[in-house]
Design a protein around this motif. Structure first.
Motif, PDB file in Angstrom:
ATOM      1  N   ASN A  10      -3.870   6.546  -0.313  1.00 20.26           N
ATOM      2  CA  ASN A  10      -2.733   5.484   0.925  1.00 20.26           C
ATOM      3  C   ASN A  10      -2.475   4.032   0.178  1.00 20.26           C
ATOM      4  OD1 ASN A  10      -3.411   7.819   3.464  1.00 20.26           O
ATOM      5  ND2 ASN A  10      -5.644   6.899   2.551  1.00 20.26           N
ATOM      6  N   ASP A  13       0.218   2.169   1.955  1.00 19.34           N
ATOM      7  CA  ASP A  13      -0.760   1.618   3.491  1.00 19.34           C
ATOM      8  C   ASP A  13      -1.316   0.141   3.085  1.00 19.34           C
ATOM      9  OD1 ASP A  13      -1.633   1.469   6.151  1.00 19.34           O
ATOM     10  OD2 ASP A  13      -3.115   2.557   5.686  1.00 19.34           O
ATOM     11  N   LYS A  16       0.485  -2.726   2.847  1.00 20.98           N
ATOM     12  CA  LYS A  16       0.406  -3.053   3.725  1.00 20.98           C
ATOM     13  C   LYS A  16      -0.058  -3.984   4.148  1.00 20.98           C
ATOM     14  CE  LYS A  16       2.881  -0.887   6.713  1.00 20.98           C
ATOM     15  NZ  LYS A  16       3.169   0.386   7.469  1.00 20.98           N
ATOM     16  N   ARG A  17      -1.208  -4.184   4.826  1.00 19.77           N
ATOM     17  CA  ARG A  17      -2.599  -4.145   5.072  1.00 19.77           C
ATOM     18  C   ARG A  17      -3.127  -5.356   4.357  1.00 19.77           C
ATOM     19  NH1 ARG A  17      -5.293   1.465   7.639  1.00 19.77           N
ATOM     20  NH2 ARG A  17      -7.184  -0.629   8.468  1.00 19.77           N
ATOM     21  N   VAL A  20      -1.320  -8.175   6.060  1.00 25.37           N
ATOM     22  CA  VAL A  20      -1.565  -9.322   6.623  1.00 25.37           C
ATOM     23  C   VAL A  20      -3.150 -10.274   6.585  1.00 25.37           C
ATOM     24  CG1 VAL A  20      -3.035  -8.240   9.414  1.00 25.37           C
ATOM     25  CG2 VAL A  20      -1.239  -6.974   8.127  1.00 25.37           C
ATOM     26  N   SER A 113      -8.484  -3.836  10.926  1.00 25.49           N
ATOM     27  CA  SER A 113      -7.916  -3.237  11.716  1.00 25.49           C
ATOM     28  C   SER A 113      -5.821  -2.956  11.588  1.00 25.49           C
ATOM     29  CB  SER A 113      -8.474  -3.206  12.881  1.00 25.49           C
ATOM     30  OG  SER A 113      -8.251  -2.998  14.248  1.00 25.49           O
ATOM     31  N   THR A 114      -5.819  -1.985  12.370  1.00 22.07           N
ATOM     32  CA  THR A 114      -4.290  -2.064  12.929  1.00 22.07           C
ATOM     33  C   THR A 114      -4.110  -3.205  14.424  1.00 22.07           C
ATOM     34  OG1 THR A 114      -5.230  -0.420  14.229  1.00 22.07           O
ATOM     35  CG2 THR A 114      -3.394  -0.372  12.389  1.00 22.07           C
ATOM     36  N   LYS A 115      -5.322  -3.634  14.844  1.00 19.02           N
ATOM     37  CA  LYS A 115      -4.659  -4.100  16.279  1.00 19.02           C
ATOM     38  C   LYS A 115      -5.086  -5.826  15.735  1.00 19.02           C
ATOM     39  CE  LYS A 115      -8.394  -0.956  18.056  1.00 19.02           C
ATOM     40  NZ  LYS A 115     -10.020  -0.963  18.329  1.00 19.02           N
TER      41      LYS A 115
END
Length: 424
Positions: A10, A13, A16-17, A20, A113-115
RNA sequence: GGAGAAAUGGCAGAGCGGUCGAAUGCGGCAGUCUUGAAAACUGUUGAGGGUAAUACCUCCGGGGGUUCGAAUCCCUCUUUCUCCGCCA
């Protein structure tokens, strides 16, 4: 530590994360990791082949010796020297590649986390819950350090004499209040199904490494050089390390532990009004809750823990708010963190009293804390923890918010523990 | 702190330097039997890497060494037990 096979599958991904979390060089570090990983697997393949050949010859020699064919055996032996040399070289190459991968990997923070909101600073944290109203204090309301002096509850100067700044001495009702809070927190946690444990407050290097304090935050911990032990900055360290190198039963999940310990933090470089009084100390008391959870359930667990902590604050009748931390303000190891802040009436500011986090498999990967699933495969569990609660700022809030002309009024829930209703 | 003994799979406990990832017992899991359970019987049961899947590789407290070959021999560290000393 992130799982290598996840990164392998991944990459996009992951990069990208990591953005954040405002982690610099994500792209280049991840690429290097993957390159080294490919190299490692190649090297291992070669090393394995050489070892397989050497094993075969060794077996043949055994057979020959047994059947008395000594000369043939001797002849076979001559073949092995070269193999051994090769094996040694490949093993060394393998080891050094593994070390390189590891060095890079420990620098990479957990994926949010995506949240998680994308912000950068504490101002970007999201207030998800607020409870209670701020007290109406008069203009001459005292900050807790003055209240502590007025009622002779805490002696900061005496702590300086005995140890240094940041090591207060609690006295009389101040000391009793500490004890009351600890018992209150432990009783509540036990009632909520957490098993109380009383761990050592000195830990070894492996434990410091297991929960991620080492190697990156070495300077934040007090180190006992002569025995190479570290004073714990939080009970999270010993309590979570209980599950280092452990394969737990799936049916035992979630595992819930709580523990009271003193906590020690060097907090190098802190100064100013932020560290006044009880706001920031080198030694303080805290009850910690820790859970080892099934990966499918860990976010439910996180919500449970958040609500549990909120319940404590409600019982203590303290106005508080819950923040969901943004990517830039989250800790290195966390995937999602809620901070709980109590309003400090006289200081007119929010004080962080708890931090509840899901680390997903970031810690358990280091710890090698796994469980065997229904499919028979072992996989990493998830780890979570939260303060429930840290004492000093709770005390600050209690003192400041509840000051009255008659003295400081304790919340009902604490009275049976403290043995008094007023500090006066 | 001093002297001795030991460290093997979830536990207990074997293991002449080659056929040992490791006997056996217990426990766990699955099945047979049973209305169900127990008992009995049968099978199965460590971790990691690697592969499309096999092969294959590594691991018998940690690290190093001897040897063609180490769970087995040597060195070293750690831990545990017994005895002595000290001690809340």
């Amino acid at each position: 530590m992130l799982q290598l096979n996840y990164i392998r599958e991944n990459k996009e991904d992951v990069v990208k994360r990591l953005a954040v979390k405002h982690f610099k060089d994500a792209e280049s570090i991840i690429s290097s990791v993957l390159e080294l990983d490919a190299k490692r697997r190649n090297t291992q393949k070669d090393a394995d082949a050489v070892k397989a050949e050497a094993n075969t010859i060794a077996k043949q020699i055994g057979e020959l010796m047994k059947s008395g064919k000594k000369e043939e055996a001797e002849q076979q032996k001559t073949k092995t020297a070269e193999l051994k040399q090769k094996e040694k070289e490949l093993d060394e190459a393998l080891k050094s590649t593994e070390t390189e991968i590891h060095k890079l990997l420990v620098q990479v923070p957990n994926l949010p986390s995506t949240k998680v909101p994308a912000g950068r600073t504490p101002e970007d944290n999201e207030v998800v819950f607020e409870h209670g109203s701020k007290p109406n204090l008069t203009a001459d309301a005292l900050p807790h350090w003055e209240l502590a002096a007025k009622y002779d509850l805490i002696d900061f100067e005496l702590g300086v004499k005995l140890t240094g700044a940041g090591f207060p001495v609690y006295k009389g009702k101040g000391a009793r209040l500490q004890r009351a809070l600890i018992n209150f927190f432990l009783d509540r946690a036990t009632a909520a199904g957490y098993l109380e444990v009383q761990p050592p407050i000195l830990v070894n290097e492996d434990s410091g490494y297991g929960t991620g304090q080492l190697p990156d935050k070495e300077g934040q911990m007090y180190h006992v050089g002569i025995d190479n032990l570290y004073l714990i900055p939080t009970a999270e360290v010993p309590v979570t390390n209980i599950y280092r190198d452990v394969i737990v039963k799936e049916s035992d999940l979630p595992i819930k532990n709580c523990g009271y310990t003193p906590c020690f933090r060097r907090e190098a470089g802190s100064y100013g009004k932020d560290v006044r009084g009880l706001n920031r100390l080198h030694q303080f008391d805290k009850v910690e809750i820790v859970q080892i959870a099934h990966p499918d359930k860990s976010y439910e667990t996180l919500e449970d823990m958040r609500e549990y902590v909120a319940g404590l604050l409600k019982e203590l009748e303290l106005p508080f708010r819950t923040l969901k931390l943004c990517g830039g303000d989250m800790s290195f190891a966390s995937a999602l963190t809620y901070d709980m802040e109590v309003w400090s009436g006289a200081q007119q500011r929010w004080l962080e009293v708890s931090s509840v986090s899901n680390f997903e498999s970031f810690q358990t990967n280091r710890l090698k804390c796994r469980f065997k699933g229904a499919d028979g495969k072992t996989q990493l569990a998830h780890s979570l923890n939260g303060s429930a609660l840290a004492l000093p700022r709770i005390v600050a809030g209690l003192l400041e918010n509840n000051q009255t002309p008659e003295g400081i009024k304790l919340p009902k829930a604490l009275v049976p523990y403290a043995g008094f209703e007023y500090i006066n």
